[in-house]
Design a protein around this motif. Structure first.
Motif, short mmCIF file in Angstrom:
data_model
loop_
_atom_site.label_atom_id
_atom_site.label_comp_id
_atom_site.label_asym_id
_atom_site.label_seq_id
_atom_site.Cartn_x
_atom_site.Cartn_y
_atom_site.Cartn_z
N SER A 62 -14.98 41.68 -36.88
CA SER A 62 -13.61 42.00 -36.66
C SER A 62 -13.02 41.28 -34.91
O SER A 62 -12.11 41.38 -34.80
N PHE A 63 -14.20 41.00 -34.36
CA PHE A 63 -13.57 40.33 -33.21
C PHE A 63 -13.22 38.76 -33.71
O PHE A 63 -12.10 38.45 -33.22
N ARG A 65 -19.42 51.47 -30.85
CA ARG A 65 -19.38 52.74 -30.80
C ARG A 65 -19.15 52.60 -31.93
O ARG A 65 -20.41 54.20 -32.43
N PHE A 66 -18.89 52.23 -33.09
CA PHE A 66 -18.48 52.65 -34.47
C PHE A 66 -19.05 51.64 -35.01
O PHE A 66 -19.70 52.46 -36.99
N PHE A 67 -19.38 50.79 -34.84
CA PHE A 67 -19.81 49.95 -36.10
C PHE A 67 -21.73 49.31 -35.94
O PHE A 67 -22.16 48.36 -37.04
N PHE A 68 -21.21 49.27 -34.26
CA PHE A 68 -22.65 48.79 -34.52
C PHE A 68 -24.16 49.04 -33.97
O PHE A 68 -25.65 48.99 -34.40
N VAL A 69 -24.23 49.98 -33.42
CA VAL A 69 -25.19 51.55 -32.32
C VAL A 69 -25.73 52.19 -34.25
O VAL A 69 -26.74 52.16 -34.31
N GLY A 86 -20.64 37.42 -39.09
CA GLY A 86 -21.07 39.13 -40.21
C GLY A 86 -22.32 38.68 -40.30
O GLY A 86 -22.89 39.66 -40.86
N PHE A 87 -21.68 37.52 -42.01
CA PHE A 87 -22.22 37.65 -42.97
C PHE A 87 -24.09 37.72 -42.66
O PHE A 87 -24.97 38.43 -43.47
N MET A 88 -24.25 36.63 -41.65
CA MET A 88 -25.78 35.70 -41.18
C MET A 88 -26.82 37.81 -40.58
O MET A 88 -27.73 37.50 -40.84
N HIS A 89 -25.56 37.73 -39.98
CA HIS A 89 -26.43 39.92 -39.25
C HIS A 89 -26.51 39.87 -40.01
O HIS A 89 -27.50 41.35 -39.95
N PHE A 124 -21.56 43.92 -40.56
CA PHE A 124 -20.46 42.94 -40.96
C PHE A 124 -18.71 43.26 -40.33
O PHE A 124 -18.46 41.86 -39.92
N MET A 125 -18.74 44.27 -40.40
CA MET A 125 -17.25 45.08 -39.84
C MET A 125 -17.70 44.85 -37.82
O MET A 125 -16.27 44.17 -37.80
#
Length: 381
Positions: A310-311, A352-356, A286-289, A305-306
């Motif tokens: 979260s995975f 739907r909530f965190f990536f897009v 998450g940090f590197m993304h 990051f979330m």
């Protein structure tokens, strides 16, 4: 690949852009060669741990600066779009992958340790390219064990896959632009990302085999057939990046020591440490993304990051449920169709909530429309 087009002043800036991009790519290649020489000449002779990490600091710091330098240069000479494209590649290949390989090497971990005894040229290929090398393809005399036909066949296979994935990437772009709604739009982003990364990796694998004589393992193994998130992230989705992340997160936490000693006995670790190790690899991912997102947009988005971090809890929960069901109900595995539906649903909901949303807020949808219009016409979207 298709995303590297700007509709504003495209034809006017094309020659200048080509020269600028060519210079940027050449500079990244030369940086990889110099980094490898520095590692071989100075770092390899120092003791793994603090001192080797201290010696490697100039290379690590410079790799973190490269995406910023090339972004600013191209913004001034051509357009912001082209600067963003090169910034994506340099932030991922140099600031993320190369640096994590080097840091892990300083701690006597990772794939550079396995390639430490390779000659300088092939060691450079491992530092520079996003590849997961197979076992050494050269014999004791330094001659390649891959004949010309085998190499040509593998290069042809990767380049063919690259063309196919570009076509599928365009199709996913059409899906995203048409916006059929939840969950098809989210699936379009997910499959589009898979085809885009797969195309990049296939090209680089062909390049590594042709230039550096390194045979590689495919990074994607039909991730859409995963029956759970653990299988997806560990065996099917971008396994090359997972192999780079693992030494500085999972292995580090699980072992409980900073510097790896391959000759020491590995005692059995408590179960909680393994759980913490699983969480750590997703936190680092998450940090590197987010870091790559910042290089391109100059924005730090906590939602990405979330999404990736979260995975970690999801994978741990899956393992607990699978163990409970197996011990108490005698069920060893769930049906394939049910597992695929569950895995895709998990990603679609989180995306739907965190990536897009963060991707669309910075103009990704506008970028996707450019190649779609180039192929299907201005009136298509």
């Amino acid at each position: 690949m298709f995303f590297a087009f700007s509709s504003t002043g495209f034809m006017e800036s094309l020659p200048e852009v080509h020269m600028t991009l060519a210079g940027g790519v050449l500079a990244v290649f030369l940086n990889g060669c110099l980094s490898s020489y520095y590692l071989k000449r100075f770092c390899a002779t120092s003791t793994p741990g603090f001192w080797r990490l201290l010696v490697a600091c100039p290379t690590i710091l410079f790799n973190f600066l490269i995406p910023v330098m090339f972004d600013e240069r191209i913004v001034k000479q051509s357009s912001e779009m082209w600067g963003a494209i090169l910034s994506i590649y340099t932030s991922f290949l140099v600031a993320w992958l190369s640096n994590q390989k080097i840091i892990a090497y300083c701690l006597n971990r990772g794939i550079l340790v396995s390639a430490e005894n390779w000659d300088y040229w092939r060691f450079t290929g491992v530092v520079l390219c996003p590849i997961n090398p197979k076992t050494d393809c050269r014999n004791d005399t330094g001659q390649s064990m891959l004949d010309t036909y085998t190499k040509s066949k593998e290069i042809g296979r990767w380049l063919t896959q690259c063309v196919f994935k570009n076509v599928m990437l365009l199709f996913m772009g059409v899906v995203i632009v048409k916006d059929p709604g939840f969950p098809l739009t989210e699936l379009g982003y997910g499959f589009g990302l898979m085809f885009w990364l797969g195309c990049c990796f296939d090209f680089m694998q062909a390049f590594a085999l042709l230039v550096f004589d390194i045979d590689s393992i495919d990074s994607f193994d039909h991730p859409y057939l995963s029956i759970d998130n653990c299988e997806l992230w560990s065996k099917r989705w971008n396994t090359m990046t997972a192999k780079v992340l693992k030494p500085l997160s999972y292995d580090l936490v699980k072992d409980g020591v900073l510097v790896n000693d391959p000759d020491s006995a590995k005692p059995k670790r408590p179960e909680w440490r393994r759980g913490a190790a699983v969480l750590s690899i997703f936190l680092l991912s998450g940090f590197m993304h987010c870091m790559c997102f910042w290089y391109v947009t100059r924005q730090w988005v906590w939602k990405w990051f979330m999404f990736f971090s979260s995975f970690g809890p999801v994978v741990l929960l899956e393992q607990i449920v699978k163990k409970f069901v197996h011990n108490n109900m005698g069920v060893k595995s769930i049906p394939l169709a049910l597992g695929i539906f569950y895995t895709l649903s998990t990603h679609v909901i989180l995306a739907r909530f965190f990536f897009v949303p963060p991707a669309e807020e910075v103009g990704l949808l506008r970028l996707i429309k450019v190649p779609v219009r180039m192929v299907f016409g201005e009136d298509f979207v």
